[in-house]
Design an enzyme around this catalytic site. Structure first.
Site, PDB file in Angstrom:
ATOM      1  CB  CYS A 277      -1.107  -0.120   1.099  1.00  0.00           C
ATOM      2  SG  CYS A 277       0.062   0.285   3.081  1.00  0.00           S
ATOM      3  CG  HIS A 325      -4.987   0.419   3.949  1.00  0.00           C
ATOM      4  ND1 HIS A 325      -4.068  -0.462   3.736  1.00  0.00           N
ATOM      5  CD2 HIS A 325      -5.719   0.615   3.082  1.00  0.00           C
ATOM      6  CE1 HIS A 325      -4.230  -0.926   2.294  1.00  0.00           C
ATOM      7  NE2 HIS A 325      -5.423  -0.148   1.604  1.00  0.00           N
ATOM      8  CG  HIS A 337      -6.669   0.564  -1.640  1.00  0.00           C
ATOM      9  ND1 HIS A 337      -7.056   0.053  -0.226  1.00  0.00           N
ATOM     10  CD2 HIS A 337      -7.518   0.049  -2.490  1.00  0.00           C
ATOM     11  CE1 HIS A 337      -7.591  -0.751  -0.757  1.00  0.00           C
ATOM     12  NE2 HIS A 337      -8.791  -1.158  -1.851  1.00  0.00           N
TER      13      HIS A 337
END
Length: 363
Positions: A277, A325, A337
């Protein structure tokens, strides 16, 4: 017992054993007892009843926890990797300084040796004695300035020699300290790597135990949960307040991220063929000419925070309380993402995960 009854009993035992395996620790499946039909034949095996949605919900929750823990460990791995790179670069720079310092020290020693030999040839006499014993005092007076300059040069040489020796000691001490830090970061990387592999392996094992239809239902449950979260987020009216257009660099970052669609998530990866990520977001902004921290936690700590109502495409949305994240806001309530292992770079709703906050790389 007749042949038909024995066959039916063996089939039932087989199913019970299979469901017992599926109900082992780490899963959340029920083990329903099959009810044989009176019309069953000796060759017919009853199909196990699929787990109800509430049990698959437990599986989904368990997978979410495992992949979240893997994401936390991935951030720790990435942070240790960044520190390892910096320490290695620092050690390389110190090694170069030590080499250059040793060469300089050797030159200074040679110069000092030459000066000592010249003084020896003059008998090692101080300037006053040389004046008194000279056959030509005027000539000595004329050269007195040269002698004085020579003494000053010698003193400067000895001072530089001392400083160079001290510098070398300092460089060596610094290098030793950097090696110790490097070893600490290497151990941190190894520990994080072990945690990542353990969490992902457990998640994959849990998913592998599912039947194909159960996997489909699980995927639908995940999609439904994401849609529900996104709807609730949109229902707050947040989009009605977002009017800011992307900056030039923001558009470039979004274009880079968009070009990565379909590439797999791989922990610790920062392209070009796979990403995690924060690897995706950091590389997108690097491509736009604005380097940012490598990890989602450092992106949260170091980049300027902006209100959700003020966010614009290219801004980064940080998720979960531990900032484990990160995604790039693409506009219209959507993000780009790299979700987790087993998934690819994709578009999702910005509100599908708990939002910690928003940061702007080009503030």
């Amino acid at each position: 017992m007749g042949t038909g009854k024995r066959g039916l009993l063996m089939a039932a035992v087989t199913v019970v054993c299979a469901m017992t395996v599926l109900a082992a620790p780490g899963t959340a499946f029920a083990a329903p007892t099959p009810t044989p039909s009176g019309s069953a034949t000796p060759d017919a095996s009853p199909s196990p009843t699929p787990p109800p949605n509430k049990d698959l919900e437990k599986v989904r929750a368990r997978l979410d926890r495992l992949y979240h823990d893997a994401a936390v460990a991935t951030d720790a791995y990435n942070a240790a990797e960044e520190k390892t790179k910096k320490q290695s670069a620092r050690i390389a720079a110190l090694t170069k300084k030590i080499t250059e310092g040793q060469e300089k020290l050797e030159r200074l020693r040679n110069q000092a040796g030459a000066s000592a030999r010249a003084q020896y040839r003059n008998g090692g006499l101080p300037p006053t004695a040389q004046f008194l014993l000279s056959d030509d005092p005027q000539r000595f007076v004329d050269g007195a300035g040269t002698v004085l300059n020579g003494q000053r040069a010698t003193n400067k040489l000895l001072g530089e020699l001392t400083r160079t020796q001290q510098d070398l000691r300092d460089y060596a001490d610094d290098a030793s300290a950097q090696w110790k830090k490097l070893e600490v970061h290497r151990k941190a990387k190894a520990a994080a790597k072990k945690r990542i592999k353990r969490q992902i392996s457990e998640a994959e094992l849990l998913e592998d135990r599912l039947e194909e239809k159960e996997k489909e239902r699980l995927a639908q449950l995940e999609a439904d949960a994401a849609d529900k979260a996104q709807t609730e987020w949109l229902d707050t009216g947040v989009l009605s307040d977002i009017r800011t257009k992307a900056s030039k660099q923001g558009r470039e970052a979004v274009e880079f991220a968009t070009a990565q669609f379909g590439k797999p998530y791989v922990w610790g990866a920062e392209g070009p063929d796979s990403f995690d990520c924060s690897g995706l977001t950091s590389q997108a902004w690097a491509d736009a000419g604005r380097p940012i921290p490598r990890t989602s936690q450092e992106q949260w700590k170091q980049l300027e925070h902006v209100d959700i109502e003020d966010m614009r495409p290219g801004d980064l949305i940080i998720y979960f309380d531990d900032a484990s994240h990160v995604a790039m806001y693409a506009g219209d309530g959507r993000i780009i993402h790299a979700p987790r292992p087993g998934r690819t770079v994709t578009v999702a709703g910005a509100g599908t995960m708990p939002i910690l906050g928003v940061v702007r790389p080009d503030a």
